[in-house]
Design an enzyme around this catalytic site. Structure first.
Site, mmCIF file in Angstrom:
data_model
loop_
_atom_site.group_PDB
_atom_site.id
_atom_site.type_symbol
_atom_site.label_atom_id
_atom_site.label_comp_id
_atom_site.label_asym_id
_atom_site.label_seq_id
_atom_site.Cartn_x
_atom_site.Cartn_y
_atom_site.Cartn_z
ATOM 1 C CB CYS A 1 -0.970 -0.049 1.180
ATOM 2 S SG CYS A 1 -2.373 1.062 1.050
ATOM 3 C CG HIS A 2 -0.075 4.923 1.591
ATOM 4 N ND1 HIS A 2 -1.318 4.339 1.501
ATOM 5 C CD2 HIS A 2 -0.204 6.157 1.051
ATOM 6 C CE1 HIS A 2 -2.165 5.185 0.931
ATOM 7 N NE2 HIS A 2 -1.512 6.296 0.649
#
Length: 171
Positions: free
Chosen positions: A103-104
């Site tokens: 994800c991030h």
């Protein structure tokens, strides 16, 4: 079995820590959580997961670990503001040790200037940042690069992420 460092702080994406950590532990690997403060309890952004920190960043070295896990959420963005976490992640990339970022999570690798020439993925909103970091960005559930870096986009990708993470550690 492997000893896996996990850099994490408040507002991590709950399942992006809990599911990979469980998969690693179920396969016999050790997961060590690392933050600025040992013994602190950090809370996921959904409020579902609470994690007690095992070690401080000052008390560990990349040499102590076989691999690095970077869960997403707001955690990697906060951690990349601290040069100690950036240097820690960069060392794993430079030494070609396995790195798992979902994800991030790749935000920490962007700040470490470790994505240039790498093929990777991440959450849609950071893909352009990854491109600016000169990564070859793919929009697919999991990307394995140079038998070292495993990246995924979002919680829906966790099964594929976990599979490739465990495959890499089994080699």
């Amino acid at each position: 079995m492997s000893k896996v460092a996990c850099v994490i702080t408040d507002y991590f994406e709950d399942v992006e820590y809990t599911d990979p950590a469980k998969a690693l532990q179920d396969a016999g690997h050790e997961v060590v959580t690392i933050e600025k403060e040992q013994g602190k309890t950090v809370t996921g952004k959904q409020g579902d997961a609470k994690v007690t920190i095992d070690k401080t960043i000052d008390d560990v070295s990349p040499n102590d670990f076989d691999a690095l896990l970077i869960p997403g959420g707001f955690s990697p963005d906060q951690l990349r503001g601290d040069d100690r976490f950036v240097a820690f992640a960069k060392t794993f990339m430079d030494k070609k040790k396995p790195v798992f970022a979902i994800c991030h999570g790749p935000q920490l690798l962007i700040t470490a200037k470790s994505l240039e020439g790498r093929t990777a993925t991440g959450f849609k909103s950071i893909m352009v940042d990854m491109e600016y970091a000169k990564a070859n960005v793919k929009d697919q559930e999991v990307v394995v690069c140079q038998n070292q870096l495993v990246t995924s986009r979002m919680p829906d990708d966790i099964p594929a992420f976990n599979k490739e993470m465990l495959n890499l550690l089994a080699q």
